[in-house]
Design a protein around this motif. Sequence first.
Motif, PDB file in Angstrom:
ATOM      1  N   CYS A   5       0.887  -1.193  -0.139  1.00 13.23           N
ATOM      2  CA  CYS A   5      -0.038  -0.120  -0.151  1.00 13.23           C
ATOM      3  C   CYS A   5       0.800   1.101   0.161  1.00 13.23           C
ATOM      4  O   CYS A   5       1.940   1.295   0.515  1.00 13.23           O
ATOM      5  N   ASP A  85      -3.602   3.574  -1.767  1.00  9.09           N
ATOM      6  CA  ASP A  85      -4.525   3.955  -0.998  1.00  9.09           C
ATOM      7  C   ASP A  85      -5.128   5.388  -0.750  1.00  9.09           C
ATOM      8  O   ASP A  85      -6.170   5.501  -0.314  1.00  9.09           O
ATOM      9  N   ARG A 132      -9.677  -1.792  -7.594  1.00  8.95           N
ATOM     10  CA  ARG A 132      -9.751  -2.300  -6.013  1.00  8.95           C
ATOM     11  C   ARG A 132     -11.119  -1.722  -5.367  1.00  8.95           C
ATOM     12  O   ARG A 132     -11.372  -2.230  -4.271  1.00  8.95           O
ATOM     13  N   GLN A 133     -11.632  -0.864  -5.791  1.00  3.27           N
ATOM     14  CA  GLN A 133     -12.704  -0.210  -5.713  1.00  3.27           C
ATOM     15  C   GLN A 133     -12.365   0.099  -4.206  1.00  3.27           C
ATOM     16  O   GLN A 133     -13.393   0.397  -3.177  1.00  3.27           O
ATOM     17  N   LYS A 134     -11.472   1.037  -3.869  1.00  2.00           N
ATOM     18  CA  LYS A 134     -11.065   1.426  -2.858  1.00  2.00           C
ATOM     19  C   LYS A 134     -10.014   2.518  -3.106  1.00  2.00           C
ATOM     20  O   LYS A 134      -9.049   2.421  -3.876  1.00  2.00           O
ATOM     21  N   THR A 136      -8.612   6.840  -0.921  1.00  2.00           N
ATOM     22  CA  THR A 136      -9.168   8.322  -0.600  1.00  2.00           C
ATOM     23  C   THR A 136      -8.175   9.258  -1.576  1.00  2.00           C
ATOM     24  O   THR A 136      -7.266   9.054  -1.453  1.00  2.00           O
ATOM     25  N   GLY A 177     -16.493   3.016  -4.873  1.00  2.00           N
ATOM     26  CA  GLY A 177     -15.785   2.736  -3.830  1.00  2.00           C
ATOM     27  C   GLY A 177     -14.570   3.639  -3.390  1.00  2.00           C
ATOM     28  O   GLY A 177     -13.781   3.769  -2.525  1.00  2.00           O
ATOM     29  N   HIS A 179     -13.284   7.275  -2.497  1.00  2.00           N
ATOM     30  CA  HIS A 179     -13.825   8.374  -1.369  1.00  2.00           C
ATOM     31  C   HIS A 179     -12.850   9.755  -1.729  1.00  2.00           C
ATOM     32  O   HIS A 179     -11.929   9.809  -1.714  1.00  2.00           O
ATOM     33  N   PRO A 228     -17.590   3.451   4.975  1.00  2.00           N
ATOM     34  CA  PRO A 228     -18.185   4.046   3.702  1.00  2.00           C
ATOM     35  C   PRO A 228     -19.748   4.143   3.760  1.00  2.00           C
ATOM     36  O   PRO A 228     -20.280   4.981   3.019  1.00  2.00           O
TER      37      PRO A 228
END
Length: 244
Positions: A5, A85, A132-134, A136, A177, A179, A228
């Motif tokens: 990450c 990340d 990864r649908q993740k 910020t 996903g 943010h 979330p």
Amino acid sequence: MTQKCSAVIIGVGPEQGLGASLADFFSGKGLHVFIAGRSEDKLHKLTDKIGQSGGSATPVVADATVELEVAHLFSKVRLEGFCVDIAAYNVDSNIPSPLLKTDAETFTALWRQNCLGAFFFGKEAVKAMKDRQKGTLFFTGATASLRARPPFTAFASAKAGLRALAQGMAREFSPQGIHVVHTVIDGVIDGERARIRFPDYVKAKGKDGLLQLDAIAETYWAIHQQHPSAWSHELDLRPFKEPF
């Protein structure tokens, strides 16, 4: 194979600045940080500091207003085997200029640095996060994001554009996903820039009258940790004694 990450931060300048503080803080949380800016010397100095503290960083010389250089930054992240990340657009260029004295070059330069570069960076960050649908994505705004006051009308138009970009991206990519966060820095940051340019103002503000770098970084991290089901898209940060 699990990817390592990382956090990617562009707009990293002096050690006592927000970009550097975000990098240092995220590194302390276990993320490898990719730090990007236009000053190779400052990037290497921060990389050494992070390494001495037990963290790890990769310096990348990049101009946020040059699309190919922003793409190269994220390409480097991929080639080194990292997922993204956190991505933070921290470019904040301001030039005081009364409107009738503002030429097209100044107006355009402010827009390129504060808004167009964010578009380049945001696109690459989303591409890095979407599988990864993740992740910020932070865009650092200013008081001028919400209201324009002379002699900063050109700066405010660029920051308002940045805010609109962040809103549109949040609405498009939150369901995937990602943010997307716009932070309004409503006050002066207690960093190298303020202490050199207006020391009398810094002194007059007194204890906790300026935004502290570590406190801002802690807030960014807290937002990154949000569940979330209860995401913040926009928040404003100001010293408790700052009028608003």
